[in-house]
Design a protein around this motif. Structure first.
Motif, short mmCIF file in Angstrom:
data_model
loop_
_atom_site.label_atom_id
_atom_site.label_comp_id
_atom_site.label_asym_id
_atom_site.label_seq_id
_atom_site.Cartn_x
_atom_site.Cartn_y
_atom_site.Cartn_z
N TYR A 59 0.83 -1.20 0.00
CA TYR A 59 0.00 0.00 0.00
C TYR A 59 0.86 1.26 0.00
CZ TYR A 59 -3.86 3.08 1.41
OH TYR A 59 -4.80 4.07 1.47
N GLY A 60 1.91 1.25 0.86
CA GLY A 60 2.78 2.41 0.93
C GLY A 60 3.56 2.64 -0.36
N ALA A 61 3.99 1.54 -1.00
CA ALA A 61 4.75 1.67 -2.25
C ALA A 61 3.89 2.29 -3.35
CB ALA A 61 5.27 0.30 -2.69
N VAL A 62 2.63 1.90 -3.41
CA VAL A 62 1.72 2.48 -4.42
C VAL A 62 1.56 3.98 -4.18
CG1 VAL A 62 -0.66 2.50 -5.23
CG2 VAL A 62 0.50 0.33 -4.84
N ILE A 63 1.37 4.37 -2.91
CA ILE A 63 1.21 5.79 -2.60
C ILE A 63 2.48 6.56 -2.91
CG2 ILE A 63 0.84 7.43 -0.73
CD1 ILE A 63 -0.96 5.40 0.60
N LEU A 64 3.63 6.01 -2.53
CA LEU A 64 4.91 6.69 -2.75
C LEU A 64 5.18 6.89 -4.23
CD1 LEU A 64 7.45 7.85 -1.44
CD2 LEU A 64 8.46 5.56 -1.50
N VAL A 65 4.94 5.87 -5.04
CA VAL A 65 5.14 5.99 -6.48
C VAL A 65 4.20 7.04 -7.06
CG1 VAL A 65 4.86 4.78 -8.68
CG2 VAL A 65 6.03 3.65 -6.79
N SER A 66 2.96 7.07 -6.59
CA SER A 66 1.99 8.06 -7.08
C SER A 66 2.45 9.47 -6.73
CB SER A 66 0.62 7.78 -6.47
OG SER A 66 0.17 6.50 -6.80
N ILE A 67 2.94 9.65 -5.50
CA ILE A 67 3.42 10.98 -5.08
C ILE A 67 4.63 11.40 -5.92
CG2 ILE A 67 4.51 12.23 -3.18
CD1 ILE A 67 2.75 10.62 -1.27
N VAL A 68 5.56 10.48 -6.11
CA VAL A 68 6.76 10.81 -6.90
C VAL A 68 6.37 11.19 -8.32
CG1 VAL A 68 8.84 9.82 -7.93
CG2 VAL A 68 8.34 9.42 -5.52
N TRP A 69 5.49 10.42 -8.92
CA TRP A 69 5.08 10.71 -10.30
C TRP A 69 4.35 12.05 -10.38
CZ3 TRP A 69 6.26 10.07 -14.99
CH2 TRP A 69 5.35 10.24 -16.03
N GLY A 70 3.45 12.32 -9.43
CA GLY A 70 2.74 13.59 -9.42
C GLY A 70 3.68 14.76 -9.18
N ALA A 71 4.67 14.55 -8.30
CA ALA A 71 5.63 15.62 -8.02
C ALA A 71 6.50 15.93 -9.23
CB ALA A 71 6.50 15.23 -6.83
N VAL A 72 6.92 14.91 -9.95
CA VAL A 72 7.73 15.12 -11.16
C VAL A 72 6.95 15.96 -12.17
CG1 VAL A 72 8.72 13.97 -13.18
CG2 VAL A 72 9.14 13.05 -10.90
N ILE A 73 5.68 15.64 -12.36
CA ILE A 73 4.85 16.42 -13.29
C ILE A 73 4.70 17.85 -12.80
CG2 ILE A 73 2.54 16.62 -14.27
CD1 ILE A 73 2.36 13.60 -14.25
N GLY A 74 4.50 17.98 -11.44
CA GLY A 74 4.35 19.33 -10.88
C GLY A 74 5.58 20.18 -11.08
N PHE A 75 6.76 19.66 -10.77
CA PHE A 75 8.00 20.43 -10.97
C PHE A 75 8.26 20.71 -12.45
CE2 PHE A 75 9.29 19.02 -6.66
CZ PHE A 75 9.64 20.26 -6.15
N ARG A 76 7.84 19.76 -13.31
CA ARG A 76 8.08 19.94 -14.74
C ARG A 76 7.33 21.16 -15.28
NH1 ARG A 76 8.66 21.24 -19.13
NH2 ARG A 76 8.88 20.03 -21.05
N PHE A 77 6.08 21.33 -14.85
CA PHE A 77 5.26 22.39 -15.44
C PHE A 77 5.15 23.63 -14.54
CE2 PHE A 77 3.75 18.46 -17.46
CZ PHE A 77 3.93 18.81 -18.78
N LEU A 78 5.10 23.45 -13.21
CA LEU A 78 5.03 24.62 -12.33
C LEU A 78 6.37 25.33 -12.23
CD1 LEU A 78 2.80 23.26 -9.40
CD2 LEU A 78 2.13 24.77 -11.27
N GLY A 79 7.46 24.55 -12.18
CA GLY A 79 8.78 25.16 -12.01
C GLY A 79 9.54 25.33 -13.29
N ASP A 80 8.96 24.95 -14.41
CA ASP A 80 9.61 25.09 -15.71
C ASP A 80 10.95 24.35 -15.77
OD1 ASP A 80 9.61 25.88 -18.32
OD2 ASP A 80 10.69 27.76 -17.92
N TYR A 81 11.03 23.15 -15.10
CA TYR A 81 12.21 22.30 -15.19
C TYR A 81 12.05 21.35 -16.36
CZ TYR A 81 13.43 23.74 -10.42
OH TYR A 81 13.77 24.45 -9.30
#
Length: 334
Positions: free
Chosen positions: A10-32
């Protein structure tokens, strides 16, 4: 309360989801770019820190705080389950159970024994000595742990549960033996197993005379009552001691001088159409043809020399093990 393995999954699924969402967030919000976004997520969740904090936009700072909180929480939850596994000694058991599951998935035509008490242990020992593939089910973890290194597969679980029977490959098994002392549980297991595998041979133990009929109605192929069997053996020892001694010697695994075996005649077997006399079982192979069980379940004791073998007949013969093996090879009997 989730188990350690469930926490990890359960924790691994949540962690992977957070990492994937964070990568998308930094990609478009931070222009990385994508590499930069992944780098930001890794150093953020790992709390390594970085020097760009002061130059971030307020929205990106709030997003970074959220990533840190969620990422650390998910990581702590996941690794907490892993540490719990290691500290409780469950990691080794979990790996062993996974390996056991793979072995069970490859099994077919095996024998399942429900209950590993005194009767179950003696039965399992006999079956293993005869080269049978065996799976034992018992609810007691100590019993399973004590016998985990033996030649049979030991599965901890409740045999009355359908999921347990499915886990040990009931659909691919050839025989189910119920050696539990509880008649009600034996009837329930018989009903469940018969629904899961209509072709299964079920041998059930019964403590009471009235339970035998119920077990047969539930789908048991054979019913064994230890009290009745024991009483008959004791009576035989009193009235016919020599006969009882012979039967006991034949049934003993350690008694290699004489064996009582049964041979199934397949349709392509050369014995089909031959007579008992034509086989020269006694003269050439030094074997005694004790009886023949026909396809309609009828028994012919001490068949005469003119009896003609038919397909699906079962021959019961007695003799030395090597003589029986030679007879099997001569007439291509499996």
């Amino acid at each position: 309360m989730k188990s350690p393995l469930e926490r990890i999954r359960y924790g691994a699924v949540i962690l992977v989801s957070i990492v994937w969402g964070a990568v998308i967030g930094f990609r478009f919000l931070g222009d990385y770019d994508w590499i930069g976004a992944i780098w930001m997520v890794v150093i953020t969740i790992s709390t390594v820190g970085y020097g760009e904090q002061s130059s971030m936009e307020p929205e990106l700072k709030l997003f970074t705080v959220l990533v840190i909180l969620l990422g650390m929480s998910a990581a702590a939850y996941t690794f907490g389950g892993l540490f719990q596994l290691m500290l409780a000694g469950e990691l080794e058991r979990a790996i062993g159970r996974q390996r056991m599951t793979k072995d069970l998935n490859r099994m077919s035509d095996h024998i399942i024994v429900c209950g590993f008490g005194r009767m179950g242990q003696n039965l399992a020992s006999e079956l293993v000595s005869q080269g049978e593939t065996l799976v034992v089910i018992d609810l007691d973890p100590e019993v399973i742990q004590e016998n985990s290194s033996t030649e049979m597969v030991c599965w901890q679980g409740d045999a009355t549960e359908e999921a347990t029977l499915e886990a040990v490959g009931i659909a691919r098994a050839k025989t189910l033996v119920i050696s539990l002392p509880n008649d009600a549980e034996s009837v329930f297991i018989t009903l469940t197993a018969r629904n899961l595998n209509p072709r299964l041979q079920i041998v059930a133990r019964a403590e009471k005379q009235s339970t035998g009929k119920k077990l047969r109605q539930a789908g048991a192929t054979k019913v064994v009552m230890p009290t009745v069997v024991g009483a008959r053996q004791m009576a035989r020892l009193i009235t016919r001691p020599s006969t009882a001694d012979l039967m006991e010697r034949v049934s003993e695994t350690a008694f290699v001088e004489l064996e009582l075996d049964e041979l199934l005649i397949a349709e392509e077997c050369p014995l089909v159409g031959m007579t008992v006399g034509q086989t020269d079982a006694h003269r050439l192979h030094k074997l005694l043809v004790i009886a023949i069980k026909k396809s309609d379940e009828s028994l012919i004791f001490n068949p005469d020399a003119g009896y003609v073998f038919q397909s699906h007949d079962i021959i019961m013969i007695m003799g030395h093990g090597e003589d029986i093996a030679r007879f099997r090879e001569t007439f291509r009997i499996c």
